[in-house]
Design an enzyme around this catalytic site. Structure first.
Site, short mmCIF file in Angstrom:
data_model
loop_
_atom_site.label_atom_id
_atom_site.label_comp_id
_atom_site.label_asym_id
_atom_site.label_seq_id
_atom_site.Cartn_x
_atom_site.Cartn_y
_atom_site.Cartn_z
N LYS A 141 0.45 -1.51 -0.07
CA LYS A 141 0.37 0.10 0.00
C LYS A 141 1.37 1.20 -0.36
O LYS A 141 1.56 1.47 0.71
CB LYS A 141 -1.27 -0.38 1.82
CG LYS A 141 -1.65 1.04 1.34
CD LYS A 141 -2.93 0.35 0.44
CE LYS A 141 -4.61 1.10 0.03
NZ LYS A 141 -5.13 0.56 0.13
P1 NAD Z 1 -12.56 8.38 -3.04
O1 NAD Z 1 -11.64 8.77 -2.24
O2 NAD Z 1 -13.41 7.93 -4.57
O3 NAD Z 1 -14.27 8.70 -1.61
C1 NAD Z 1 -14.10 8.47 -0.89
C2 NAD Z 1 -15.71 9.15 -0.11
O4 NAD Z 1 -15.00 9.48 1.77
C3 NAD Z 1 -15.92 10.61 -0.43
O5 NAD Z 1 -16.92 10.43 -1.08
C4 NAD Z 1 -16.05 11.57 0.24
O6 NAD Z 1 -16.17 12.64 0.39
C5 NAD Z 1 -16.20 10.40 1.87
N1 NAD Z 1 -15.35 10.81 3.32
C6 NAD Z 1 -14.49 11.04 3.56
N2 NAD Z 1 -14.61 11.45 4.82
C7 NAD Z 1 -15.47 11.18 5.14
C8 NAD Z 1 -16.54 10.96 6.35
N3 NAD Z 1 -15.49 12.21 7.87
N4 NAD Z 1 -18.07 11.07 6.36
C9 NAD Z 1 -18.11 11.44 5.33
N5 NAD Z 1 -17.42 10.47 4.49
C10 NAD Z 1 -16.24 10.51 3.71
O7 NAD Z 1 -12.42 6.71 -2.57
P2 NAD Z 1 -12.77 5.48 -2.31
O8 NAD Z 1 -12.08 5.00 -3.90
O9 NAD Z 1 -13.63 5.12 -3.08
O10 NAD Z 1 -12.37 4.44 -0.99
C11 NAD Z 1 -13.30 4.12 0.09
C12 NAD Z 1 -12.47 3.16 1.62
O11 NAD Z 1 -12.86 1.66 0.51
C13 NAD Z 1 -11.34 3.91 1.45
O12 NAD Z 1 -11.71 2.59 2.61
C14 NAD Z 1 -10.27 2.50 0.79
O13 NAD Z 1 -9.43 2.49 0.66
C15 NAD Z 1 -11.72 1.38 0.37
N6 NAD Z 1 -11.18 0.83 -1.26
C16 NAD Z 1 -10.88 1.00 -1.87
C17 NAD Z 1 -10.66 0.39 -3.62
C18 NAD Z 1 -11.31 0.45 -4.53
O14 NAD Z 1 -11.04 0.04 -5.12
N7 NAD Z 1 -11.40 2.58 -4.44
C19 NAD Z 1 -10.67 -0.60 -3.54
C20 NAD Z 1 -11.29 -1.45 -1.91
C21 NAD Z 1 -10.95 -0.37 -1.17
#
Ligand code: NAD
Length: 410
Positions: A103
């Site tokens: 990561k």
């Molecule tokens: P992203 O940046 O696209 O979206 C993050 C979202 O969280 C945004 O809508 C943001 O406004 C919101 N957010 C931030 N702080 C917040 C708060 N305090 N309260 C409510 N909402 C809040 O990120 P993502 O890629 O969607 O990733 C989200 C989670 O999923 C992370 O934990 C990431 O590690 C995990 N994840 C992502 C992927 C992927 O393929 N993108 C894969 C596995 C896991």
């Protein structure tokens, strides 16, 4: 407060005990293969110099090249990256992909940076780590705060040093060798995982109500796909605020609204409420899809849902996990629930290496197969050890990694 790496190690220790692993093997599994910390200096648009710290932790490569996202967020530090790298090792093993875990991230607020600044930051970060990543060593992907454009810049910068190398990153735009279905993959994988889980409890996606925290890549795709299945999403939050509507939120309209406005706040199709209450709304299923560490010993008692689908990484700390178990809440653990993203990343990487393309139908069919097989494997381990789903998923993964480590020798 318990740190992300302490939480991850607690789950690791619990499952290792169940497997009867010896202390040396556990130590081998805990200590990361390599930790990288680099200074990334850029000239901001106003001519000032800004210094950011970037990290890459490569946790384990016994089952294949290391794989994991790059996060741009102010909370990024070595502890968080370490925990997330270790989770990637278990995640790739749970769904049986030929990968290890890694990561990375840069401690910055991407919303404060222009596209030009983000491009300069991504290029300098890539320059600093380019000798330590590669298609057969460590393959980054998008995570919070990064996207397909970030991966395009990384691939371009890396290719300046090593020649054209699309397989060095996944989650790229389709035009540059990205895979059909990658953008929606984590949300879609979550649905496939939930389908299997709900079937075991005699219910189905469309019969339940949902509260989703986060409306970025994962949260918005989960919401879109659930909506398409006629499921009712009764509350959603993002960094700008939260809305609820017991009649169900019109997700396509919300997607359009967020495209224009940049956030959920102000959307007319629901009532505004404090975002910090999202996980405690009355509903059947809570989906944390934003930050880690959101369910803790202090607040887990307030969860009203029957199911928690961990779309985010490490949303639940061990104290919260114990409280949820006590309450009879079924938690689908992150290392399985959100593995759809890395699974389609794997499909993208193999397509790049073979210089071949799959269509969306094939990607989604193969994704469903991987998620269903992993669910079956987890349930078998759960039955064997009579434990919860998280411990079973960790035990399944740790057993696979420990066997590979032993076979490779010292
Ligand atoms: P992203 O940046 O696209 O979206 C993050 C979202 O969280 C945004 O809508 C943001 O406004 C919101 N957010 C931030 N702080 C917040 C708060 N305090 N309260 C409510 N909402 C809040 O990120 P993502 O890629 O969607 O990733 C989200 C989670 O999923 C992370 O934990 C990431 O590690 C995990 N994840 C992502 C992927 C992927 O393929 N993108 C894969 C596995 C896991």
């Amino acid at each position: 407060m318990i740190t992300p790496i302490e939480a991850t190690n607690t789950y690791l220790q619990r499952a290792s005990k169940l497997l009867g692993l010896d202390a040396i093997t556990i130590r081998q599994l805990v200590i990361p293969f390599r930790e990288i910390k680099v200074e990334c200096d850029i000239i901001r648009d106003d001519g000032s110099l800004a210094i950011y710290i970037g990290y890459r932790v490569q946790h384990d490569n016994s089952r294949g090249p290391m794989k994991g996202g790059i996060r741009y967020h102010p909370s990024v530090d070595i502890d968080e990256v370490n925990a997330l790298a270790q989770l990637m090792t278990w995640k790739t093993a749970v769904v049986n992909l030929p990968y290890g875990g890694a990561k990375g991230g840069v401690s910055c607020d991407p919303r404060e940076l222009s596209q030009g600044e983000l491009q300069r930051l991504t290029r300098i970060f890539t320059q600093k780590i380019h000798d330590l990543i590669g298609p057969s060593t460590d393959i980054p992907a998008p995570d919070m705060g990064t996207n397909a454009q970030t991966m395009a810049w990384m691939m371009d910068e890396y290719s300046k040093f090593k020649g054209y190398s699309p397989a060095v990153v996944t989650g790229k735009p389709i035009e540059l060798g990205g895979s059909e279905g990658r953008e929606a993959a984590t949300g879609r994988g979550l649905l496939y995982a939930a389908e299997s889980l709900f079937a075991d409890y005699g219910t189905k996606l469309s019969a339940l109500t949902y509260a989703i925290q986060g409306f970025g890549n994962v949260g918005s795709w989960a919401a879109r796909l659930l909506y398409a299945e006629h499921a009712k999403i009764v509350a959603i939050s993002d960094v700008t605020g939260a809305i609820r509507n017991s009649e169900g939120i019109d997700i396509p309209s919300l997607v359009e609204y967020v495209k224009q406005s940049g956030g959920i706040k102000g959307f007319a199709g629901g009532e505004a409420f404090p975002a910090e209450d999202l996980l405690f709304e009355p509903c059947d299923v809570v989906v944390p899809a934003a930050l880690g560490g959101v369910l803790t010993g202090e607040n887990a008692e307030r969860v009203q849902a029957k199911f928690v689908l961990e779309a985010a990484n490490h949303p639940t700390d061990p104290e919260a996990d114990a409280i949820l178990q006590e309450k009879g809440v079924i938690v689908l653990p992150d290392i399985y629930a959100n593995a759809g993203g890395v699974t389609v990343s794997y499909f993208e990487w193999t397509q790049n290496l073979q210089q071949f393309r799959w269509n969306a139908e094939r990607v989604n069919k193969e994704l469903r197969h991987v998620m269903q097989s992993a669910y079956k494997d987890i349930r078998e381990v759960q039955a064997r050890y009579n434990c919860d789903l998280r411990t079973a998923a960790f035990a399944l993964a740790i057993d696979r990694v420990a066997r590979a480590t032993k076979l490779r020798g010292l």
